[in-house]
Design a protein around this motif. Structure first.
Motif, PDB file in Angstrom:
ATOM      1  N   LEU A 192       0.850  -1.190   0.000  1.00  0.00           N
ATOM      2  CA  LEU A 192       0.000   0.000   0.000  1.00  0.00           C
ATOM      3  C   LEU A 192       0.887   1.241   0.000  1.00  0.00           C
ATOM      4  O   LEU A 192       1.797   1.359   0.811  1.00  0.00           O
ATOM      5  CB  LEU A 192      -0.918   0.004   1.224  1.00  0.00           C
ATOM      6  CG  LEU A 192      -1.883  -1.180   1.349  1.00  0.00           C
ATOM      7  CD1 LEU A 192      -2.769  -0.994   2.573  1.00  0.00           C
ATOM      8  CD2 LEU A 192      -2.734  -1.331   0.099  1.00  0.00           C
ATOM      9  N   LEU A 193       0.591   2.144  -0.910  1.00  0.00           N
ATOM     10  CA  LEU A 193       1.407   3.348  -1.085  1.00  0.00           C
ATOM     11  C   LEU A 193       0.644   4.566  -0.582  1.00  0.00           C
ATOM     12  O   LEU A 193      -0.519   4.777  -0.939  1.00  0.00           O
ATOM     13  CB  LEU A 193       1.759   3.519  -2.568  1.00  0.00           C
ATOM     14  CG  LEU A 193       2.645   4.699  -2.932  1.00  0.00           C
ATOM     15  CD1 LEU A 193       4.030   4.530  -2.338  1.00  0.00           C
ATOM     16  CD2 LEU A 193       2.729   4.837  -4.455  1.00  0.00           C
ATOM     17  N   SER A 194       1.295   5.359   0.235  1.00  0.00           N
ATOM     18  CA  SER A 194       0.664   6.572   0.754  1.00  0.00           C
ATOM     19  C   SER A 194       0.816   7.711  -0.242  1.00  0.00           C
ATOM     20  O   SER A 194       1.654   7.653  -1.154  1.00  0.00           O
ATOM     21  CB  SER A 194       1.323   6.972   2.076  1.00  0.00           C
ATOM     22  OG  SER A 194       2.537   7.663   1.827  1.00  0.00           O
ATOM     23  N   PRO A 195       0.026   8.779  -0.074  1.00  0.00           N
ATOM     24  CA  PRO A 195       0.353  10.031  -0.788  1.00  0.00           C
ATOM     25  C   PRO A 195       1.696  10.545  -0.286  1.00  0.00           C
ATOM     26  O   PRO A 195       2.254  10.014   0.678  1.00  0.00           O
ATOM     27  CB  PRO A 195      -0.792  10.967  -0.384  1.00  0.00           C
ATOM     28  CG  PRO A 195      -1.852  10.090   0.193  1.00  0.00           C
ATOM     29  CD  PRO A 195      -1.151   8.907   0.779  1.00  0.00           C
ATOM     30  N   HIS A 196       2.209  11.588  -0.924  1.00  0.00           N
ATOM     31  CA  HIS A 196       3.495  12.115  -0.489  1.00  0.00           C
ATOM     32  C   HIS A 196       3.309  13.323   0.431  1.00  0.00           C
ATOM     33  O   HIS A 196       2.262  13.971   0.443  1.00  0.00           O
ATOM     34  CB  HIS A 196       4.365  12.492  -1.685  1.00  0.00           C
ATOM     35  CG  HIS A 196       3.783  13.578  -2.541  1.00  0.00           C
ATOM     36  ND1 HIS A 196       3.261  13.335  -3.795  1.00  0.00           N
ATOM     37  CD2 HIS A 196       3.625  14.911  -2.321  1.00  0.00           C
ATOM     38  CE1 HIS A 196       2.816  14.461  -4.304  1.00  0.00           C
ATOM     39  NE2 HIS A 196       3.028  15.430  -3.439  1.00  0.00           N
TER      40      HIS A 196
END
Length: 222
Positions: free
Chosen positions: A120-124
């Protein structure tokens, strides 16, 4: 001789709480404790620690935190030169993260990794978003004047505020306000004149990338 001043800024992104589109990875309580640095003959800079809480679905085996190089104006094909990972218990859903030695224009993202290979990738997070208005103006306002002449490629700002590009090759340009928001993008073929966007702001950041991958980033003060 370097002159340094301390500033503490706390807040959230202008877009509110940041979430991934699928299963939620939430970045909250973002805080940037930084020191402004004024070095004679050099542009103002800053250095400090970005801290935040990351909340994610349970069952993860570890989380990876990655940071780009500093002084980026846009999140455009970034290179992550700083990374570290944390092993977490499968019941863990929240971690507090600190990333020291961070300057302005550094983008940070979190990847939550599960044993079933689901990531799962978060926003930056952009550290520039957490500068005070005064320090942001000092830093971005110190960028070079947009008078560029090199390798038969020149950029000038005309009296009416339009951008004059003289080049044998085409390319693409982006214009950003001081909040880092893109207010205009355009493509050009060789020499072109491109108008500035309608905006109450008088200060912009111009980024031009020619088709030979030569890139120019400059300030526009109309």
């Amino acid at each position: 001789m370097a002159v340094m001043s301390w500033c503490h800024v706390y807040g959230a992104s202008e877009n509110g709480t940041e979430r991934a589109e699928d299963r939620a990875v939430i970045l909250s309580n973002v805080n940037y404790d930084y020191t402004m640095i004024y070095q004679e003959g050099q542009r103002p800079d800053c250095i400090g620690t970005v801290s935040f809480d990351v909340t994610f679905p349970s069952g993860a085996s570890r989380i990876l935190i990655a940071r780009t190089r500093a002084h980026l104006l846009t999140y455009d094909n970034p290179f992550y030169n700083g990374k570290f990972s944390i092993i977490v218990d499968e019941k863990t859903e929240t971690e507090h993260i600190t990333f020291p030695d961070t300057s302005w224009g550094s983008f940070i993202r979190v990847i939550v990794i599960y044993e079933n290979s689901e990531n799962l990738l978060s926003p930056h997070i952009n550290s520039s978003d957490y500068l005070s208005e005064e320090d942001r103006t000092l830093i971005f306002g110190s960028l070079d004047s947009p008078q560029v002449n090199e390798d038969d490629q020149s950029i000038n700002i005309l009296p009416d505020g339009a951008i004059s590009i003289n080049s044998l090759i085409g390319g693409e340009l982006w214009i950003y306000d001081l909040n880092g928001q893109c207010v205009k993008t355009d493509r050009f073929q060789a020499s072109s004149i491109i108008s500035l966007p309608e905006s109450p702001s008088s200060l912009f950041i111009l980024k031009v990338r020619f088709n030979n991958n030569y890139t120019i980033t400059r300030k526009i003060n109309r």
